[in-house]
Design an enzyme around this catalytic site. Structure first.
Site, PDB file in Angstrom:
ATOM      1  N   GLY A  16      -4.913  -5.043   7.207  1.00 58.31           N
ATOM      2  CA  GLY A  16      -5.935  -4.042   7.459  1.00 58.31           C
ATOM      3  C   GLY A  16      -6.941  -4.364   8.548  1.00 58.31           C
ATOM      4  O   GLY A  16      -7.370  -3.475   9.286  1.00 58.31           O
ATOM      5  N   GLY A  21      -0.396  -2.385   6.366  1.00 60.84           N
ATOM      6  CA  GLY A  21      -0.301  -3.648   7.090  1.00 60.84           C
ATOM      7  C   GLY A  21      -1.578  -4.437   6.934  1.00 60.84           C
ATOM      8  O   GLY A  21      -2.387  -4.151   6.040  1.00 60.84           O
ATOM      9  N   ARG A  54     -14.628  -6.526   0.114  1.00 60.70           N
ATOM     10  CA  ARG A  54     -13.842  -6.347   1.356  1.00 60.70           C
ATOM     11  C   ARG A  54     -13.251  -4.936   1.372  1.00 60.70           C
ATOM     12  O   ARG A  54     -12.676  -4.457   0.392  1.00 60.70           O
ATOM     13  CB  ARG A  54     -12.713  -7.383   1.402  1.00 60.70           C
ATOM     14  CG  ARG A  54     -11.799  -7.268   2.633  1.00 60.70           C
ATOM     15  CD  ARG A  54     -10.557  -6.442   2.348  1.00 60.70           C
ATOM     16  NE  ARG A  54      -9.579  -6.544   3.421  1.00 60.70           N
ATOM     17  CZ  ARG A  54      -8.472  -5.805   3.474  1.00 60.70           C
ATOM     18  NH1 ARG A  54      -8.201  -4.923   2.545  1.00 60.70           N
ATOM     19  NH2 ARG A  54      -7.622  -5.941   4.468  1.00 60.70           N
ATOM     20  N   ASP A 114      -8.348  -1.115   6.010  1.00 60.25           N
ATOM     21  CA  ASP A 114      -8.184   0.032   6.909  1.00 60.25           C
ATOM     22  C   ASP A 114      -7.957   1.346   6.181  1.00 60.25           C
ATOM     23  O   ASP A 114      -8.212   2.424   6.729  1.00 60.25           O
ATOM     24  CB  ASP A 114      -6.986  -0.216   7.847  1.00 60.25           C
ATOM     25  CG  ASP A 114      -5.698  -0.419   7.063  1.00 60.25           C
ATOM     26  OD1 ASP A 114      -5.718  -1.177   6.061  1.00 60.25           O
ATOM     27  OD2 ASP A 114      -4.678   0.178   7.437  1.00 60.25           O
ATOM     28  N   THR A 149       0.856  -1.190   0.000  1.00 59.03           N
ATOM     29  CA  THR A 149       0.000   0.000   0.000  1.00 59.03           C
ATOM     30  C   THR A 149       0.895   1.245   0.000  1.00 59.03           C
ATOM     31  O   THR A 149       2.022   1.176   0.472  1.00 59.03           O
ATOM     32  CB  THR A 149      -0.845  -0.043   1.303  1.00 59.03           C
ATOM     33  OG1 THR A 149      -1.887  -0.960   1.097  1.00 59.03           O
ATOM     34  CG2 THR A 149      -1.403   1.296   1.711  1.00 59.03           C
TER      35      THR A 149
HETATM   36  N1  ASP Z   1      -3.590  -2.135   4.767  1.00 55.55           N
HETATM   37  C1  ASP Z   1      -3.931  -2.633   3.450  1.00 55.55           C
HETATM   38  C2  ASP Z   1      -5.235  -3.374   3.538  1.00 55.55           C
HETATM   39  O1  ASP Z   1      -5.422  -4.157   4.436  1.00 55.55           O
HETATM   40  C3  ASP Z   1      -2.886  -3.533   2.887  1.00 55.55           C
HETATM   41  C4  ASP Z   1      -1.492  -2.940   2.837  1.00 55.55           C
HETATM   42  O2  ASP Z   1      -1.100  -2.190   3.715  1.00 55.55           O
HETATM   43  O3  ASP Z   1      -0.763  -3.228   1.876  1.00 55.55           O
HETATM   44  O4  ASP Z   1      -6.042  -3.207   2.670  1.00 55.55           O
END
Ligand code: ASP
Length: 337
Positions: free
Chosen positions: A256, A254, A230, A233, A202
């Site tokens: 999410g 992270g 879905r 976060d 992300t």
């Molecule tokens: N936080 C993001 C999510 O769960 C994934 C990521 O941080 O790459 O959608």
């Protein structure tokens, strides 16, 4: 001569009035930090060539955002510039190069927040919008809402004249292979629950501008093989993104589901505000303790009103870069950097 004397007196009075004001002018450091995901990033995972390209892109994004700030631009413009640039790069899980959901589609989430006003905008589950962060910003500035999802968000993007791209624009072979692998391991996942993939990727940015205003923005394709619909976060204000001039600006990356449950971004700001701890202490409490205890992996970037930057993660690596208040540029991938 007769006109000169009052003029001199006026100038002297003006100078006497202005000097203390100038002297009282606060130090106005600008600072920016960006991330492009946290996860298990091992030195063996990246070819020398790919690592060099990624490092160059991270630095380019941090410098582009910093240039906005040093030219007198706002924190909001700086984070928008940096995140747009990362969305356009194929390496990261946002915009072009986003991961695929279980249906083989790119479903994008993004958000942005203005620390001066606590205005915020977010979009979730949008398709084919080239730069979801620009759409989140439009939601903030040109709608009466904070979050729009799916086809409603896409209709709003069209009304606002935002750019759309074909599916092929977002497709990268690397992400497709990740989906194939995830599908192959789907039975295992069904038994044990979803595990974060090694590279989350992300993207996000936080900034402090010359007027002392803070801003944060985050953009993602979510997690590979996620169920359609879905939402992670990233677009949840207070989880993946938060900014408040009174405490700090945070952008997270992270797993999410954990970041939502821990309200990571807002919790870091709230701890600063209510308990008076420093930015780094607050980030450590949330990322290195609270999240770890829950089993949530990932990290955050954050900046406080003094321009202090925190790049904190509990995973083996996080793609990250910053230009701090002293103008020092840092680029890192692994934990030991
Ligand atoms: N936080 C993001 C999510 O769960 C994934 C990521 O941080 O790459 O959608």
């Amino acid at each position: 001569m007769t006109h000169q004397a009052p003029l001199n007196a006026m100038l002297a009075a003006l100078l006497a009035f202005a000097t203390p004001l100038l002297a009282a002018e606060p130090d106005r450091p600008v600072a920016i930090a960006i991330h492009a995901g946290a996860g298990t990033i091992n030195r063996d995972d990246l070819s020398e060539q790919l690592e060099a390209e990624i490092r160059a892109k991270l630095e380019e994004a941090a410098r582009a955002g910093h240039r906005v700030l040093s030219n007198g631009g706002t924190a909001l413009d700086a984070v928008t510039t940096a995140v747009t640039l990362l969305e356009d790069a194929p390496y990261f899980n946002a915009g072009r190069g986003a991961v695929f959901n279980a249906e083989g589609q790119n479903e994008l989430d993004a958000s942005i927040m203005d620390g001066a006003t606590l205005n915020a905008g977010a979009v979730a589950g949008v398709h084919n919008v080239r730069n979801p962060v620009l759409l989140a910003r439009k939601v903030m500035t040109d709608s009466v809402h904070v979050m729009l999802v799916g086809s409603g968000a896409e209709a709003f993007a069209r009304e606002q004249g935002l750019r759309f791209e074909e599916d092929a624009y977002f497709h990268t072979e690397r992400r497709w292979e990740q989906l194939m692998k995830a599908r192959a391991g789907a039975n295992e996942t069904a038994r044990t629950g979803p595990t974060p993939e090694p590279w989350l990727s992300t993207v996000g940015a936080v900034a402090r501008d010359g007027s002392g205003n803070l801003a944060a923005a985050t953009s993602t394709g979510g997690m590979t093989n996620k169920r359609w619909g879905r939402v992670g976060d990233v677009p949840v204000i207070g989880a993946g993104t938060y900014a408040d001039n009174a405490s700090c600006a945070v952008s997270a990356t992270g797993h999410g589901e954990f970041f939502i449950r821990a309200t990571v971004a807002r919790d870091i700001c709230a701890r600063m505000e209510y308990t008076g701890v420093s930015l780094q202490e607050a980030a450590d409490q949330v990322v290195m303790h609270k999240l770890v205890d829950m089993g949530g992996s990932g990290g955050i970037i954050a900046v406080d009103p003094q321009g202090e930057v925190s790049l904190t993660f509990n995973s083996p690596g996080m793609y990250r870069a910053s230009v701090n208040a002293d103008g020092e540029v840092f680029v890192g991938i692994y934990k030991d950097e």
